[in-house]
Write an enzyme that holds these catalytic residues in place. Structure first.
Site, PDB file in Angstrom:
ATOM      1  N   ARG A  35      57.370  -0.256  58.020  1.00  0.00           N
ATOM      2  CA  ARG A  35      57.232   0.077  59.447  1.00  0.00           C
ATOM      3  C   ARG A  35      58.515  -0.198  60.223  1.00  0.00           C
ATOM      4  O   ARG A  35      58.542  -0.093  61.445  1.00  0.00           O
ATOM      5  CB  ARG A  35      56.074  -0.724  60.063  1.00  0.00           C
ATOM      6  N   GLU A  47      54.213   5.768  51.094  1.00  0.00           N
ATOM      7  CA  GLU A  47      52.910   6.431  50.940  1.00  0.00           C
ATOM      8  C   GLU A  47      52.573   6.673  49.469  1.00  0.00           C
ATOM      9  O   GLU A  47      51.436   6.505  49.058  1.00  0.00           O
ATOM     10  CB  GLU A  47      52.868   7.752  51.723  1.00  0.00           C
ATOM     11  N   THR A  53      47.855   1.339  45.124  1.00  0.00           N
ATOM     12  CA  THR A  53      48.272  -0.062  45.082  1.00  0.00           C
ATOM     13  C   THR A  53      47.982  -0.708  46.437  1.00  0.00           C
ATOM     14  O   THR A  53      48.195  -0.090  47.466  1.00  0.00           O
ATOM     15  CB  THR A  53      49.790  -0.142  44.786  1.00  0.00           C
ATOM     16  N   TYR A  92      50.298   3.444  37.177  1.00  0.00           N
ATOM     17  CA  TYR A  92      50.267   4.880  37.500  1.00  0.00           C
ATOM     18  C   TYR A  92      51.681   5.442  37.606  1.00  0.00           C
ATOM     19  O   TYR A  92      52.120   5.906  38.667  1.00  0.00           O
ATOM     20  CB  TYR A  92      49.500   5.138  38.809  1.00  0.00           C
ATOM     21  N   TYR A 127      46.230  13.956  52.015  1.00  0.00           N
ATOM     22  CA  TYR A 127      46.357  12.704  52.763  1.00  0.00           C
ATOM     23  C   TYR A 127      47.828  12.302  52.947  1.00  0.00           C
ATOM     24  O   TYR A 127      48.273  12.010  54.059  1.00  0.00           O
ATOM     25  CB  TYR A 127      45.603  11.579  52.031  1.00  0.00           C
ATOM     26  N   ASP A 145      41.986   9.139  54.410  1.00  0.00           N
ATOM     27  CA  ASP A 145      41.689   8.604  53.077  1.00  0.00           C
ATOM     28  C   ASP A 145      40.352   7.861  53.138  1.00  0.00           C
ATOM     29  O   ASP A 145      39.639   7.915  54.142  1.00  0.00           O
ATOM     30  CB  ASP A 145      42.825   7.692  52.591  1.00  0.00           C
ATOM     31  N   SER A 299      41.978   3.992  35.367  1.00  0.00           N
ATOM     32  CA  SER A 299      40.999   4.452  36.344  1.00  0.00           C
ATOM     33  C   SER A 299      39.816   5.150  35.660  1.00  0.00           C
ATOM     34  O   SER A 299      38.687   5.010  36.085  1.00  0.00           O
ATOM     35  CB  SER A 299      41.658   5.389  37.354  1.00  0.00           C
TER      36      SER A 299
END
Ligand code: SF4
Length: 352
Positions: A35, A47, A53, A92, A127, A145, A299
């Site tokens: 930010r 993102e 995560t 991932y 998203y 999301d 997953s």
């Protein structure tokens, strides 16, 4: 008539969101490294990292990643091994690969500034495109999301599974995005879901939506039935010779495609079956140690692993030829190569 009234009431609830959320966000937003500014590259990296995560886990990785690869050009030119090493711990790995492919496209064609353009980048779905378009480019592009669906379904009292609500919420949010504060509005919804309207025990008394919220509870949304994970028996062979251990690359197109790995078969093998396979490979006499059981959960798949250390000193060439592996110093594997967590746990089975 009844329907019209409900439609109007819902419209008013959506229109009230920016007025209620933005002052709360200004006062309560967490101090997160992504930010610091709204540079599109930084937003895209954050993102993609946050896709699977948690914020706390991503935080340190994000700072390290940006320090090593501060620009989209640096990411585009990064060797894959170094990229995976930076990604280690986030899992991932396809996200890292997608991020680099996206960086290369951005270097060639420029940064897309709309949600539609962003969606054409690898790894960027509805998203993520909305999040980047609104945060980095100030576009009125909703990013809905699971968190946002949870907040809105409770606020509106929609008792439906989350998947059925996502599109409808995105369509209803788009017209209420406040000019000049689109990125903050996206982030205020995410922030509320992460810190106040949490999955269980929402902090309703601290919620800026309390006065209008139709449920003031954690009863919604209705849980979706999760697809069952597939269980697979897996045998790993941990070939070693002195201080060297053998790795291969995971086959293309499956889980962990292209990543470093120990030799793996997706079936259960006894120690005796391993010895027989070694004999057939011209590496008879290699010492097969005791198998260690370990479960690794992806997953959609669960691996029930048995890992056998195999001392193949003097038989390295036969093992390399038959099993498609290559030997590396154990120290290098630990410090420099990116071994996914499905394999990294097994490093403790090698005696120093
Ligand atoms: S009042 Fe409670 S349930 Fe409603 S949006 Fe706020 S935290 Fe969620």
């Amino acid at each position: 008539m009844e329907q019209d009234r409900e439609g109007e009431a819902r419209g008013a609830l959506f229109r009230a969101l920016p007025t209620l959320l933005l002052p709360w966000y200004d006062q309560n937003k967490r101090d997160l490294p992504w930010r610091e500014n709204t540079d599109p590259y930084r937003v895209l990296v954050s993102e993609l990292m946050l896709q699977q995560t948690r914020v706390e886990a991503a935080r340190e990785h994000y700072v390290r990643f940006l320090r090593a690869l501060p620009t989209v050009e640096a990411l585009a030119a990064c060797p894959e091994d170094a990229l995976f090493k930076l990604w280690e711990g986030l899992g991932y790995y396809s996200r890292a690969r997608n991020l680099q492919r996206a960086a290369r496209l951005i270097c060639e064609n420029g940064f897309p500034q709309t949600a539609e353009g962003l969606k054409r980048l690898p790894g960027v779905g509805e998203y993520t495109a909305g999040a980047v378009a609104s945060i980095a480019f100030g576009a009125p592009a909703p990013a809905v999301d699971g968190n946002v669906v949870r907040v809105l379904s409770r606020y509106l009292g929609d008792a439906l599974p989350a998947a059925q609500l996502r599109k409808a919420y995105a369509a209803a949010l788009a017209p209420v995005y406040p000019a000049g504060r689109c990125g903050d509005f996206t982030q205020s919804l995410m922030e509320l879901g992460a810190t106040v309207c949490t999955p269980s025990s929402p902090l309703c008394l601290a919620c800026p939506l309390l006065s209008l919220c139709r449920t003031k509870s954690d009863a919604l949304p209705l849980p979706a039935r999760k697809p069952e994970r597939r269980h697979t028996e897996v045998t790993m062979l941990l070939f070693f010779a002195g201080e060297n251990v053998a790795l291969c690359r995971r086959p293309a197109g499956g889980v962990l495609a292209g990543m470093y790995a120990f030799y793996t078969e997706e079936r259960a093998l006894s120690a005796q079956a391993v010895e027989e396979a070694l004999a057939r490979a011209g590496a008879g006499g290699a010492k097969v140690g005791q198998g260690t059981a370990h479960r690794h959960v992806f997953s959609h798949i669960e691996w029930e692993i048995t890992a056998y250390p195999v001392d193949c000193t003097g038989r390295e060439a036969a093992v390399c030829a038959a099993f498609g592996v290559a030997f590396y110093p154990l120290g290098k594997v630990k410090a420099e190569l990116s071994l996914p967590s499905a394999y990294r746990w097994a490093l403790r089975l090698f005696k120093e």
